[in-house]
Scaffold this motif. Structure first.
Motif, mmCIF file in Angstrom:
data_model
loop_
_atom_site.group_PDB
_atom_site.id
_atom_site.type_symbol
_atom_site.label_atom_id
_atom_site.label_comp_id
_atom_site.label_asym_id
_atom_site.label_seq_id
_atom_site.Cartn_x
_atom_site.Cartn_y
_atom_site.Cartn_z
ATOM 1 N N LYS A 162 7.192 -3.466 -107.028
ATOM 2 C CA LYS A 162 8.775 -2.826 -106.918
ATOM 3 C C LYS A 162 8.714 -1.316 -107.333
ATOM 4 C CE LYS A 162 10.726 -7.420 -107.525
ATOM 5 N NZ LYS A 162 11.718 -8.141 -108.559
ATOM 6 N N TYR A 200 8.489 -5.079 -92.465
ATOM 7 C CA TYR A 200 8.657 -4.878 -93.932
ATOM 8 C C TYR A 200 8.658 -6.046 -94.505
ATOM 9 C CZ TYR A 200 10.344 -2.748 -98.535
ATOM 10 O OH TYR A 200 10.353 -2.216 -99.698
ATOM 11 N N LYS A 201 9.358 -7.183 -93.964
ATOM 12 C CA LYS A 201 9.574 -8.575 -94.794
ATOM 13 C C LYS A 201 8.357 -9.348 -94.546
ATOM 14 C CE LYS A 201 12.301 -12.943 -94.457
ATOM 15 N NZ LYS A 201 13.440 -13.288 -93.895
ATOM 16 N N SER A 206 10.273 -9.712 -98.712
ATOM 17 C CA SER A 206 11.657 -9.480 -98.911
ATOM 18 C C SER A 206 12.126 -8.031 -98.489
ATOM 19 C CB SER A 206 11.906 -9.984 -100.400
ATOM 20 O OG SER A 206 13.433 -9.641 -100.878
ATOM 21 N N ILE A 207 13.206 -7.949 -98.283
ATOM 22 C CA ILE A 207 13.871 -6.727 -97.926
ATOM 23 C C ILE A 207 14.877 -6.384 -98.937
ATOM 24 C CG2 ILE A 207 13.391 -6.886 -95.244
ATOM 25 C CD1 ILE A 207 16.281 -7.530 -95.053
ATOM 26 N N ASP A 208 14.835 -7.114 -100.008
ATOM 27 C CA ASP A 208 15.957 -6.975 -101.192
ATOM 28 C C ASP A 208 15.882 -5.236 -101.324
ATOM 29 O OD1 ASP A 208 16.455 -9.343 -100.919
ATOM 30 O OD2 ASP A 208 15.436 -10.017 -102.723
ATOM 31 N N ASP A 209 14.505 -4.668 -101.392
ATOM 32 C CA ASP A 209 14.505 -3.381 -102.305
ATOM 33 C C ASP A 209 14.295 -2.432 -100.789
ATOM 34 O OD1 ASP A 209 12.303 -4.252 -101.372
ATOM 35 O OD2 ASP A 209 11.046 -3.412 -103.028
ATOM 36 N N TYR A 210 14.466 -2.844 -99.590
ATOM 37 C CA TYR A 210 14.288 -1.754 -98.547
ATOM 38 C C TYR A 210 15.740 -0.757 -98.539
ATOM 39 C CZ TYR A 210 14.989 -0.138 -93.819
ATOM 40 O OH TYR A 210 15.167 0.911 -92.824
#
Length: 320
Positions: A162, A200-201, A206-210
């Motif tokens: 992250k 990306y996923k 995850s794409i939470d921080d994309y």
């Protein structure tokens, strides 16, 4: 007077001659007609007779064939019946012998022993999976092969995934994209945002921080187009790509965390460099070279992967 009588006689004579000729002609014509009729009747009778003979012969032949077939069928039925009877006799004899054998075993108290000896035995073979280093490499070695770093500074420190800048993550994602996701027209490169997000996923779980952002990879500077929802770049002058090579030395699994330790080097211009020193080459590099030979000159990195829904995703990088 005499002259007129001669004329009359001549006329009668002519009439008589005419009648005689007509009678003769009628007689001959009638005879021909009769002959023709008789001939036709004879031919018709001959044809009818021939056809009747043919029918009689055909009927006789058919009857003979039927009779022969019936005789052969009777022979086969007799043979079949004999075989069935013989088989039944054999079965009866065999059954009687079996009963006699069982009776004798019973009388001599050998029936229980026979039953005991004929009880089926079941052998259960279990295979134990030995999870040694080779097993882990075969099953999880692909995880670090999917990590394509372009910012080598990330390999010098300790980073949680992250904490890695979004531009470096997008560059790593680009390196794992298939050619079908990258559209090239001349020197113009375009990537649909949806394709990049999907990859990306797959890489990070995850794409939470994309976040849509500009990024650089190899000789390409990608800029994000908000209106087109795609990334666009104009290719620069081609340069030899620089890339990371790994040699796995250990893999450990603890609960939902998988740690892969590897010797890491940087290859550029077919030369091997240490992560900590990109100015002084360690050796000439050939594809498939054994990095363990240069263990003392290379850096050892730990890659940590976290399990999400039974699949491991990169979670952290640290230098050992």
């Amino acid at each position: 007077m005499a002259h007129q009588e001669d004329k009359v006689l001549d006329k009668k004579t002519k009439e008589n001659l005419k009648k005689e000729i007509l009678n003769e002609i009628n007689t001959e014509v009638r005879q021909d007609i009769v002959d023709n009729i008789v001939s036709d009747i004879k031919k018709e009778l001959d044809n009818d007779y021939k056809e009747e003979i043919k029918r009689q012969i055909s009927d006789d032949v058919i009857e003979d064939v039927k009779a022969n077939i019936k005789r052969e069928q009777n022979k086969l039925n007799r043979r079949k019946t004999f075989k069935i009877v013989r088989l039944n006799i054999y079965l009866i004899v065999l059954f009687a012998f079996s009963l006699f054998l069982i009776y004798r075993l019973y009388k001599t108290d050998n029936l229980a022993i026979l039953k005991k000896n004929t009880e089926p035995t079941t052998t259960i073979t279990t295979t134990t999976v030995v999870k040694d280093l080779n097993w882990y490499i075969n099953n999880y070695g692909y995880l670090i092969n999917n990590l394509k770093f372009t910012n080598f500074e990330l390999l010098k420190g300790n980073y949680n995934i992250k904490e890695i800048p979004i531009k470096d993550k997008l560059a790593m994602v680009y390196k794992t994209l298939g050619t079908e996701s990258i559209h090239v027209e001349g020197t113009i490169y375009t990537i649909a945002e949806d394709a990049l997000i999907e990859e990306y996923k797959n890489l990070f779980g995850s794409i939470d921080d994309y976040i849509a952002a500009d990024f650089e990879v190899d000789s390409l500077d990608f800029a994000y187009s908000v209106s087109n929802k795609q990334y666009i770049s104009v290719a620069k002058k081609n340069t030899n790509p620089e890339y990371v090579v790994n040699k796995i030395v250990d893999i450990k699994e603890n609960n939902n965390v998988l740690t892969i330790e590897a010797l890491v080097g940087i290859v550029k211009d077919d030369k091997l460099y240490s992560v900590l020193d990109l100015d002084n080459e360690v050796s000439i590099y050939r594809s498939g070279s054994d990095l363990s030979v240069y263990r003392d000159s290379l850096t050892q990195i730990q890659y940590k992967f976290k399990k999400i829904n039974d699949k491991y995703y990169i979670d952290g990088i640290s230098r050992k």
